[in-house]
Design an enzyme around this catalytic site. Structure first.
Site, PDB file in Angstrom:
ATOM      1  N   HIS A   1       0.853  -1.183   0.000  1.00 18.54           N
ATOM      2  CA  HIS A   1       0.000   0.000   0.000  1.00 18.54           C
ATOM      3  C   HIS A   1       0.889   1.232   0.000  1.00 18.54           C
ATOM      4  CE1 HIS A   1      -4.101  -1.415   0.155  1.00 18.54           C
ATOM      5  NE2 HIS A   1      -3.775  -2.313   1.076  1.00 18.54           N
TER       6      HIS A   1
ATOM      7  N   ASP B   1      -0.006   7.060  -3.609  1.00 20.72           N
ATOM      8  CA  ASP B   1      -1.092   6.665  -4.506  1.00 20.72           C
ATOM      9  C   ASP B   1      -1.401   7.704  -5.567  1.00 20.72           C
ATOM     10  OD1 ASP B   1      -1.472   4.226  -3.319  1.00 20.72           O
ATOM     11  OD2 ASP B   1      -3.313   4.761  -2.261  1.00 20.72           O
TER      12      ASP B   1
END
Length: 394
Positions: free
Chosen positions: A149, A179
């Protein structure tokens, strides 16, 4: 009756979608294979700019645990349902690819190939296709096939280690740095560059391998230059832009809220200390040995008034000071309100499309695409009768 009402809403939504300004990417067709995180955000950005983005959702969902009506990363898109593991699923996606300019997927390396919609399969059908791949670790390397992540990706690039106070664990910057900045935005840059190449004489389609680790590392270019030049210490809270500098950071006010200070240049610093009430009593700003003393003096002054009072003191000046607002407060800020930086659509306050264009403005023209809700319109507009035939057969 409920079905009729839903059909009527779909018709109204489609009319509004088509009536809205097109944006600079009008005419570009994008197929997005549903996922979560940076790939949907990249597709949203393209949709905001006017691309016709068709999101291929899987039956039964599989996204974030949020009501699809509130998933803003799916705004300005249309959705069809395709089960890629069914016998006809890959063929339907390849039929969409035939008519598309771009495909975006965020699977682990090799998954799209196993499903029959990898780059080779797609380019066999459409040689000019820009095939955008969004991953954390990239398509190759020792960690390419492992899960991860945002926080892990930015950790190994050195970006996470720069953020936070000395002597404390690194501060987590939500999932904005990895991200969305290192991932989504670099994927969009790559897609736009590849589209230009594909449309040039002799141009072809290609694969854009957008890895969050690559993009995030790229974001630290200036810092690496400063590090090499001896102008940056490789530790937290000891530098000009990481909170180590007393005139570039945040300070608590008397009501427990905060102000942000960025008075780096001498002329801005002079205005800052004057309005703060320190004036000539402030320790020399260039004396690093007295930075601690200066920070304490600044902190003590900010604690004497509320955030609203300090905002009134600094607003409209060149002191480079601003109130630290919450997500709900931000849309109410006078400057952001005047620029319509945020907009309300479908009852949801949300960031407006960015950047801005003088000739081809981008707007929010549709709310979050609901899984499978746009099958009929996509089948018609993309000349894909097989999509509706699939639904009728079901």
């Amino acid at each position: 009756m409920a079905g009729e009402a839903a059909d009527e809403r779909a018709v109204r939504a489609e009319r509004a979608y088509k009536a809205a300004p097109a944006g600079p990417l009008a005419g570009v067709r994008v197929v997005e294979l549903a996922g979560i995180g940076p790939a949907p955000f990249a597709a949203m950005l393209l949709a905001d700019l006017g691309a016709d983005v068709v999101r291929v959702d899987r039956p039964g969902g599989g996204g974030l645990a949020v009501d699809p009506r509130y998933d803003l990363t799916n705004r300005n898109k249309r959705s069809v349902l395709v089960d890629l593991k069914s016998p006809e699923g890959p063929g339907l996606v390849l039929d969409l690819v035939d008519r598309a300019d771009v495909l975006i997927e965020g699977f682990r390396p090799g998954v799209a190939e196993r499903l029959g919609v990898g780059p080779a399969d797609c380019h066999a059908r459409n040689p000019r296709l820009v095939y955008g791949r969004m991953t954390g670790w990239g398509q190759e390397g020792p960690l390419a096939h492992t899960a991860g992540h945002d926080i892990a990706y930015i950790a190994v690039t050195g970006a996470l280690g720069m953020i936070g106070k000395p002597g404390e664990p690194p501060a987590v910057p939500a999932n904005l740095v990895g991200d969305y900045a290192g991932g989504s935005l670099y994927l969009v840059i790559g897609i736009l560059a590849a589209l230009r190449h594909a449309g040039a004489p002799g141009g072809t389609g290609q694969v854009v391998d957008a890895a969050i680790v690559d993009g995030t590392a790229h974001l630290t270019a200036m810092i690496h230059g400063m590090l090499a030049a001896g102008g940056w210490q490789d530790r937290r809270g000891a530098n000009l832009l990481d909170g180590g500098c007393p005139f570039y950071g945040t300070y608590e006010t008397s009501d427990g809220l905060h102000m942000a200070v960025g008075a780096l240049e001498q002329q801005f610093y002079d205005t800052f200390v004057e309005l703060l009430g320190l004036g000539d009593r402030a320790p020399a700003r260039k004396d690093l040995a007295r930075w601690g003393e200066l920070r304490e003096a600044v902190a003590a002054r900010f604690k004497t008034r509320t955030r609203a009072e300090w905002t009134a003191v600094f607003e409209g000046t060149d002191a480079c000071v601003a109130p630290v607002l919450s997500l709900r407060e931000a849309p109410l800020h006078p400057h952001l309100s005047a620029r319509s930086t945020f907009t309300d659509f479908g009852g949801i306050t949300q960031p407006a499309p960015a950047p801005r264009f003088s000739a081809t403005p981008a707007v929010v023209r549709g709310g979050p695409a609901q899984p499978g809700a746009d099958t009929a319109s996509v089948a018609r507009d993309w000349d894909m009768p097989g999509l509706t035939a699939k639904d009728e057969g079901a």
